[in-house]
Motif scaffolding. Sequence first.
Motif, PDB file in Angstrom:
ATOM      1  N   LEU A 115       0.862  -1.254  -0.121  1.00  0.00           N
ATOM      2  CA  LEU A 115       0.196  -0.357  -0.050  1.00  0.00           C
ATOM      3  C   LEU A 115       0.779   0.979   0.208  1.00  0.00           C
ATOM      4  O   LEU A 115       0.422   2.559  -0.682  1.00  0.00           O
ATOM      5  CB  LEU A 115      -1.009  -0.751   1.100  1.00  0.00           C
ATOM      6  N   ARG A 116       2.088   1.063   0.907  1.00  0.00           N
ATOM      7  CA  ARG A 116       3.413   2.527   0.417  1.00  0.00           C
ATOM      8  C   ARG A 116       3.304   2.810  -0.634  1.00  0.00           C
ATOM      9  O   ARG A 116       3.981   3.813  -1.296  1.00  0.00           O
ATOM     10  CB  ARG A 116       3.586   2.187   1.502  1.00  0.00           C
ATOM     11  N   SER A 117       3.741   1.611  -1.857  1.00  0.00           N
ATOM     12  CA  SER A 117       4.199   1.660  -2.999  1.00  0.00           C
ATOM     13  C   SER A 117       3.299   1.871  -3.483  1.00  0.00           C
ATOM     14  O   SER A 117       3.657   2.766  -4.489  1.00  0.00           O
ATOM     15  CB  SER A 117       5.102   0.396  -3.509  1.00  0.00           C
ATOM     16  N   VAL A 118       2.120   1.894  -3.774  1.00  0.00           N
ATOM     17  CA  VAL A 118       0.887   2.175  -4.533  1.00  0.00           C
ATOM     18  C   VAL A 118       1.318   3.984  -4.163  1.00  0.00           C
ATOM     19  O   VAL A 118       1.454   4.727  -5.467  1.00  0.00           O
ATOM     20  CB  VAL A 118       0.034   1.331  -4.342  1.00  0.00           C
ATOM     21  N   ILE A 119       1.310   4.774  -2.961  1.00  0.00           N
ATOM     22  CA  ILE A 119       0.636   6.157  -2.695  1.00  0.00           C
ATOM     23  C   ILE A 119       1.428   6.428  -3.486  1.00  0.00           C
ATOM     24  O   ILE A 119       2.226   7.548  -4.144  1.00  0.00           O
ATOM     25  CB  ILE A 119       0.522   5.499  -1.417  1.00  0.00           C
ATOM     26  N   GLU A 120       3.383   5.568  -2.964  1.00  0.00           N
ATOM     27  CA  GLU A 120       4.555   6.707  -3.306  1.00  0.00           C
ATOM     28  C   GLU A 120       4.715   6.717  -5.070  1.00  0.00           C
ATOM     29  O   GLU A 120       5.422   7.909  -5.515  1.00  0.00           O
ATOM     30  CB  GLU A 120       6.372   5.392  -2.445  1.00  0.00           C
ATOM     31  N   HIS A 121       4.146   5.304  -5.874  1.00  0.00           N
ATOM     32  CA  HIS A 121       4.247   5.372  -6.763  1.00  0.00           C
ATOM     33  C   HIS A 121       3.275   6.635  -8.048  1.00  0.00           C
ATOM     34  O   HIS A 121       3.340   7.031  -8.666  1.00  0.00           O
ATOM     35  CB  HIS A 121       3.788   3.972  -7.391  1.00  0.00           C
ATOM     36  N   ARG A 122       2.235   6.479  -7.077  1.00  0.00           N
ATOM     37  CA  ARG A 122       1.159   7.579  -7.161  1.00  0.00           C
ATOM     38  C   ARG A 122       2.006   9.173  -6.675  1.00  0.00           C
ATOM     39  O   ARG A 122       1.250   9.710  -8.049  1.00  0.00           O
ATOM     40  CB  ARG A 122      -0.285   7.881  -6.190  1.00  0.00           C
ATOM     41  N   TYR A 123       2.632   9.499  -6.213  1.00  0.00           N
ATOM     42  CA  TYR A 123       3.017  10.327  -5.639  1.00  0.00           C
ATOM     43  C   TYR A 123       3.778  11.052  -7.061  1.00  0.00           C
ATOM     44  O   TYR A 123       4.319  11.777  -7.552  1.00  0.00           O
ATOM     45  CB  TYR A 123       3.986  11.410  -4.951  1.00  0.00           C
ATOM     46  N   GLN A 124       4.655   9.877  -7.469  1.00  0.00           N
ATOM     47  CA  GLN A 124       5.849   9.553  -8.014  1.00  0.00           C
ATOM     48  C   GLN A 124       5.985  10.010  -9.615  1.00  0.00           C
ATOM     49  O   GLN A 124       5.832  10.555 -11.100  1.00  0.00           O
ATOM     50  CB  GLN A 124       6.620   8.590  -8.980  1.00  0.00           C
ATOM     51  N   THR A 125       3.823   9.289 -10.591  1.00  0.00           N
ATOM     52  CA  THR A 125       3.679   9.512 -11.418  1.00  0.00           C
ATOM     53  C   THR A 125       3.214  11.165 -11.964  1.00  0.00           C
ATOM     54  O   THR A 125       3.412  11.368 -12.639  1.00  0.00           O
ATOM     55  CB  THR A 125       2.367   8.891 -11.879  1.00  0.00           C
ATOM     56  N   GLU A 126       2.396  11.429 -10.680  1.00  0.00           N
ATOM     57  CA  GLU A 126       1.888  12.969 -10.855  1.00  0.00           C
ATOM     58  C   GLU A 126       2.905  13.472 -11.160  1.00  0.00           C
ATOM     59  O   GLU A 126       2.912  15.339 -11.298  1.00  0.00           O
ATOM     60  CB  GLU A 126       1.189  13.179  -9.708  1.00  0.00           C
ATOM     61  N   SER A 127       4.192  13.644  -9.801  1.00  0.00           N
ATOM     62  CA  SER A 127       5.436  14.652  -9.950  1.00  0.00           C
ATOM     63  C   SER A 127       6.361  14.302 -11.491  1.00  0.00           C
ATOM     64  O   SER A 127       6.428  15.706 -11.992  1.00  0.00           O
ATOM     65  CB  SER A 127       6.439  13.870  -8.832  1.00  0.00           C
ATOM     66  N   ARG A 128       6.189  13.600 -12.058  1.00  0.00           N
ATOM     67  CA  ARG A 128       6.704  12.952 -13.373  1.00  0.00           C
ATOM     68  C   ARG A 128       6.275  13.760 -14.496  1.00  0.00           C
ATOM     69  O   ARG A 128       6.432  14.619 -15.262  1.00  0.00           O
ATOM     70  CB  ARG A 128       6.952  11.812 -13.667  1.00  0.00           C
ATOM     71  N   PHE A 129       4.653  14.092 -14.765  1.00  0.00           N
ATOM     72  CA  PHE A 129       3.683  14.794 -15.418  1.00  0.00           C
ATOM     73  C   PHE A 129       3.943  15.954 -14.918  1.00  0.00           C
ATOM     74  O   PHE A 129       3.859  16.985 -15.800  1.00  0.00           O
ATOM     75  CB  PHE A 129       1.983  14.174 -14.961  1.00  0.00           C
ATOM     76  N   LEU A 130       3.596  16.895 -13.295  1.00  0.00           N
ATOM     77  CA  LEU A 130       4.606  18.180 -13.662  1.00  0.00           C
ATOM     78  C   LEU A 130       6.212  19.004 -14.086  1.00  0.00           C
ATOM     79  O   LEU A 130       5.534  19.872 -15.025  1.00  0.00           O
ATOM     80  CB  LEU A 130       3.951  18.635 -11.609  1.00  0.00           C
ATOM     81  N   SER A 131       6.559  17.990 -13.653  1.00  0.00           N
ATOM     82  CA  SER A 131       7.806  17.783 -14.648  1.00  0.00           C
ATOM     83  C   SER A 131       7.758  17.932 -16.236  1.00  0.00           C
ATOM     84  O   SER A 131       8.929  18.764 -16.596  1.00  0.00           O
ATOM     85  CB  SER A 131       8.786  17.151 -13.902  1.00  0.00           C
ATOM     86  N   GLU A 132       7.487  17.429 -16.381  1.00  0.00           N
ATOM     87  CA  GLU A 132       6.858  17.128 -18.120  1.00  0.00           C
ATOM     88  C   GLU A 132       6.075  18.363 -18.828  1.00  0.00           C
ATOM     89  O   GLU A 132       5.895  17.947 -20.088  1.00  0.00           O
ATOM     90  CB  GLU A 132       6.906  15.847 -18.664  1.00  0.00           C
ATOM     91  N   LEU A 133       5.321  19.250 -18.075  1.00  0.00           N
ATOM     92  CA  LEU A 133       4.488  19.868 -18.267  1.00  0.00           C
ATOM     93  C   LEU A 133       4.613  20.820 -19.162  1.00  0.00           C
ATOM     94  O   LEU A 133       3.159  20.823 -20.517  1.00  0.00           O
ATOM     95  CB  LEU A 133       4.105  20.743 -17.050  1.00  0.00           C
ATOM     96  N   PRO A 134       5.616  21.409 -19.713  1.00  0.00           N
ATOM     97  CA  PRO A 134       5.826  22.251 -20.579  1.00  0.00           C
ATOM     98  C   PRO A 134       5.278  21.294 -21.842  1.00  0.00           C
ATOM     99  O   PRO A 134       4.504  21.686 -23.196  1.00  0.00           O
ATOM    100  CB  PRO A 134       6.880  22.541 -21.112  1.00  0.00           C
ATOM    101  N   ARG A 135       5.295  19.944 -21.904  1.00  0.00           N
ATOM    102  CA  ARG A 135       5.606  18.721 -23.578  1.00  0.00           C
ATOM    103  C   ARG A 135       3.826  18.848 -23.255  1.00  0.00           C
ATOM    104  O   ARG A 135       3.937  18.402 -24.533  1.00  0.00           O
ATOM    105  CB  ARG A 135       6.325  18.503 -23.734  1.00  0.00           C
ATOM    106  N   TRP A 136       3.225  18.637 -22.494  1.00  0.00           N
ATOM    107  CA  TRP A 136       2.203  18.731 -21.969  1.00  0.00           C
ATOM    108  C   TRP A 136       0.641  19.591 -23.006  1.00  0.00           C
ATOM    109  O   TRP A 136      -0.659  19.980 -22.470  1.00  0.00           O
ATOM    110  CB  TRP A 136       1.601  17.779 -21.371  1.00  0.00           C
TER     111      TRP A 136
END
Length: 200
Positions: free
Chosen positions: A110-131
């Motif tokens: 469960l903790r890995s699921v939560i951490e993965h969600r955070y990483q996925t959303e953070s990755r989107f924000l870091s790539e925001l200009p391309r989107w």
Amino acid sequence: MTKDRRTEASRPIDARMLRALAHPLRMRMLELLQADGPATATGLGKRVGESSGTTSWHLRLLAEAGLVEEDTERGNKRERWWRSVQEATRIRAADFIDDPDLAAPLDSYLRSVIEHRYQTESRFLSELPRWMEQWHDKAVFNDARLSLTPEEAAAMSAEVEEVVGRYRRDTRPGDHNVIAHWSAFPRQAQPEEPGTSKSE
């Protein structure tokens, strides 16, 4: 990813699967197979920063748990390809909460699921200009606070899953790989400070 007709949409995680997934690297590898399709141990190793020997070992453990299988339509004797058996994984914590032997694997998963969600959303924000051109007003990060009974929360989640299910289909030209996160859980309300009231 184009859906493989042999791939199940999802199925509940059992105890054997839970033990196999109680490891961040195995969870990451399974997520990559589910999101991007079949891959080799070498290919996965490059994406997760591990050797092919390490990813091969973890793939065998995932296979033993029934989460992945060899893709016999790809590769050759020297290069084995692996595919996820299901498009997504889902868990009912209530199935394991009373088993002391599964307390640690459940917590890790469960903790890995939560951490993965955070990483996925953070990755989107870091790539925001391309989107930005197509997604500047389409991507949503909502947070709702409701007053519900446990039964109402469960019913609401079931309705959300039905809506998500209506949008499941094979990949078409112009599609993007969209991630939809959903959670519904209680929080402990903080006691009111002395001398205050809800009307203040």
